[in-house]
Design an enzyme around this catalytic site. Structure first.
Site, mmCIF file in Angstrom:
data_model
loop_
_atom_site.group_PDB
_atom_site.id
_atom_site.type_symbol
_atom_site.label_atom_id
_atom_site.label_comp_id
_atom_site.label_asym_id
_atom_site.label_seq_id
_atom_site.Cartn_x
_atom_site.Cartn_y
_atom_site.Cartn_z
ATOM 1 N N ALA A 1 142.110 56.303 32.375
ATOM 2 C CA ALA A 1 142.911 57.497 31.899
ATOM 3 C C ALA A 1 144.270 56.708 31.474
ATOM 4 O O ALA A 1 144.941 57.498 30.421
ATOM 5 C CB ALA A 1 143.185 58.372 33.217
ATOM 6 N N GLY B 1 131.151 51.812 35.264
ATOM 7 C CA GLY B 1 131.578 52.065 33.720
ATOM 8 C C GLY B 1 130.625 52.935 32.954
ATOM 9 O O GLY B 1 130.702 53.442 31.860
ATOM 10 N N GLU C 1 151.913 49.402 36.067
ATOM 11 C CA GLU C 1 150.772 49.283 36.828
ATOM 12 C C GLU C 1 151.278 48.886 38.226
ATOM 13 O O GLU C 1 151.862 47.769 38.152
ATOM 14 C CB GLU C 1 149.685 48.483 36.297
ATOM 15 C CG GLU C 1 148.867 47.857 37.316
ATOM 16 C CD GLU C 1 147.690 48.924 37.809
ATOM 17 O OE1 GLU C 1 147.599 48.756 39.059
ATOM 18 O OE2 GLU C 1 147.208 49.915 37.330
ATOM 19 N N GLU D 1 141.572 60.825 37.887
ATOM 20 C CA GLU D 1 141.491 61.010 39.447
ATOM 21 C C GLU D 1 142.798 61.556 39.923
ATOM 22 O O GLU D 1 142.995 61.982 41.080
ATOM 23 C CB GLU D 1 141.042 59.701 40.322
ATOM 24 C CG GLU D 1 140.383 60.148 41.595
ATOM 25 C CD GLU D 1 139.607 58.880 42.112
ATOM 26 O OE1 GLU D 1 139.544 58.814 43.508
ATOM 27 O OE2 GLU D 1 139.605 57.721 41.597
ATOM 28 N N ASN E 1 141.355 50.893 39.157
ATOM 29 C CA ASN E 1 140.205 50.943 39.808
ATOM 30 C C ASN E 1 139.018 50.875 38.639
ATOM 31 O O ASN E 1 137.800 50.434 38.999
ATOM 32 C CB ASN E 1 140.049 52.219 40.604
ATOM 33 C CG ASN E 1 139.047 51.967 41.627
ATOM 34 O OD1 ASN E 1 139.176 51.242 42.566
ATOM 35 N ND2 ASN E 1 138.261 52.957 42.139
ATOM 36 N N ARG F 1 125.520 63.020 44.770
ATOM 37 C CA ARG F 1 125.895 62.218 45.651
ATOM 38 C C ARG F 1 126.464 62.604 46.893
ATOM 39 O O ARG F 1 126.062 61.742 47.805
ATOM 40 C CB ARG F 1 127.221 61.238 45.111
ATOM 41 C CG ARG F 1 126.782 60.424 43.796
ATOM 42 C CD ARG F 1 128.030 59.870 43.168
ATOM 43 N NE ARG F 1 127.618 58.927 42.182
ATOM 44 C CZ ARG F 1 128.426 58.320 41.457
ATOM 45 N NH1 ARG F 1 129.800 58.429 41.357
ATOM 46 N NH2 ARG F 1 128.085 57.445 40.509
#
Length: 524
Positions: free
Chosen positions: A71, A104, A90, A488, A98, A356
């Site tokens: 992102a 991927g 960062e 996220e 991550n 999941r």
């Protein structure tokens, strides 16, 4: 110079407009005090008595992007392409966040890969699958944007130099991800995984004159008297995610800040507050920087946090290795072809191709690691060698030997595998209705292989609430000027459980939108 508010992490909803306090006092309120001055800048902040309204910014840019995963890199590229002066920071000592460790794979609707295979898909079908996995708690319109823009974004990634796994004909190929009713996931190579996306995007950004500045951790957002986010306090060289370590610096962002800071899966205390089941006995697939300080900073700036107690566990993981490891690159592929058996009963417990959450919950319900068993003839993919080398997969001369090794009831295991083989032959799972692939083979010839499965914390569905333009919303559902979020870090998109392979799509789609919108911000 504009008046400003410095938000306070410790008080999750308080805004304090400081007029006469010193910057040292403001930093103490931010939780930045408690360490001795380490630099001339520290001494200036603690000794001059300068009020926040007169703060001297250490650095300035138009768009500040926080985080260098999918992102963040996408946002920075789009903001720079729109002509903005961009800075990207960062918190860790390497680029990629991550995302660089992710598998991927990318869910793409209406791709040329689907067309080549004669597969018909639709935005509605994609959205429906996401909603089913998310127990209909998802932000449906955000899901629709992801689906609608998935193909153009995948094509964009290829233009940016990102690479995807190839079949024997040298073409990208599709993977049957659990929870998807239609084959739409474009597979990423096991060798490299998410770094096959992050490294090309970072290189592209470098070509544009913007390099990721590592070891810079955002700890606070700075707002003016109208609540507009105008900058940030960062800690350079912070250690172990400690907001009081490192050297403080202030960065002014005249157009906006994009939070692409990921989730908080590694933040044990914070995640325990959301889900008490997820204590220290539950491992995490995320890198060590996946903690909650940026979410706390956003909430302190007035952001609404949503779905923070919905934390996804990845069911394909092995308790016999730490972190993400190599298990999923083997066990995920076998899910279409092999059964997962409970240790105590030797029986199947779930449709191995369900989403999941249902898969992970079924394993957790047994109270101990389950076992996936297959044989050489029925193997799928090429992940076995790495799993064997890592010591998480084991080879056996018979089913009886495998069952004994895992302390499972031998007769029950033999009976269950025999029953499963009839499903393979008939291409119909009578117990759990799992789709049986056309190329599936009976598990009936040695050598046999087994691996233990136990879920690990993988993805946080919770984060700040955003609109379709990736603007962060406050408790009144009004945009906080100058603040954006994607990936996220943004909550509510995936509901109760993110559908597999949709994270890459979400991060790239919304990262691009956030960068575009931040660059287009006009400031009075």
């Amino acid at each position: 110079m504009e008046n400003m508010t410095i938000t306070e992490t410790a008080g999750l909803s308080r805004r304090s407009f400081i007029t006469g306090a010193t910057v040292a006092g403001a930093l103490a309120a931010l939780g930045l005090a408690g360490c001795a001055p380490q630099s001339p800048r520290d001494k200036e902040l603690s000794a001059t008595g300068t009020a926040p309204a007169d703060i001297s910014w250490d650095e300035e840019c138009e768009v500040l992007v926080v985080g260098s995963g999918y992102a963040g890199l996408a946002a920075a590229i789009e903001a720079k392409s729109a002509g903005a002066d961009v800075k990207i920071i960062e918190k860790t000592n390497r680029v990629g966040g991550n995302s660089a460790f992710a598998a991927g794979d990318m869910a793409v609707c209406g791709s040329k890969v689907q067309a080549r295979e004669g597969i018909e898909d639709s935005v509605d079908a994609f959205v429906s699958d996401m909603l089913i996995a998310g127990l209909y708690l998802n932000d449906k319109e955000k899901c629709r944007v992801i689906a609608e823009k998935s193909n153009e974004t995948w094509e964009w990634s290829v233009e940016m130099g990102c690479t995807w796994d190839k079949n024997e004909n040298g073409e990208p190929w599709l993977y049957p991800y659990g929870g998807h009713s239609i084959m739409r996931t474009i597979c990423q190579a096991v060798d490299g995984g998410g770094s096959n996306v992050t490294e090309p995007l970072a290189a592209k950004l470098g070509e544009m004159g913007v390099n990721v500045e590592t070891e810079r951790m955002l700890v606070q957002l700075i707002q003016d008297e109208n609540g507009r986010v105008i900058g940030a306090v960062v800690r350079d060289g912070a250690l172990d995610n400690d907001v009081e370590s490192g050297k403080p610096a202030t960065i002014r962002a005249t157009k906006g800040i994009v939070l692409a800071t990921g989730g908080f899966g590694r933040d044990l205390n914070f995640r325990l507050a959301q889900d008490p089941r997820l204590d220290e006995t539950v491992d995490c697939t995320n890198q060590e920087g996946a903690t909650a300080e940026s979410l706390k900073a956003a909430v302190a700036a007035g952001a609404m946090a949503v779905h923070t107690d919905w934390i996804q566990l990845l069911p394909f993981m092995s308790p016999d290795e730490q972190g993400y490891g190599v298990a999923a690159f083997y066990t995920d592929g076998q899910a279409s072809y092999a059964p997962t058996l409970a240790k105590a009963t030797g029986r199947r417990i779930v449709n191995e191709l369900t989403d999941r959450k249902r898969y992970a919950d079924a394993i957790l319900e047994t109270g101990e690691p389950c076992v996936q068993i297959t044989c050489k003839k029925a193997l799928y993919g090429d992940g076995l060698a790495n799993a064997m080398e890592a010591g998480i997969a084991h080879e056996f001369n018979s089913l009886e030997e495998a069952a004994a090794f895992y302390e499972m009831p031998v007769d029950a295991v033999a009976d269950e595998i025999a029953r499963y083989n009839t499903f393979v032959t008939n291409k119909r799972d009578e117990d759990f209705e799992k789709p049986i692939p056309d190329d599936a083979q009976a598990i009936d010839e040695p050598p046999f292989y087994g691996v233990r499965l136990w879920p690990k914390v993988h993805h946080c569905m919770g984060g700040v609430k955003t609109d379709l333009d990736c603007r962060v919303l406050d408790m009144e559902l009004a945009p906080i000027p100058g603040l954006f979020a994607a990936g996220e870090a943004a909550g509510g998109v995936h509901g109760a459980c993110r559908l597999g392979s949709c994270a890459t799509t979400d991060c790239l789609v919304n990262g691009r939108i956030a960068g575009q919108k931040a660059a287009a911000e006009t400031v009075a």
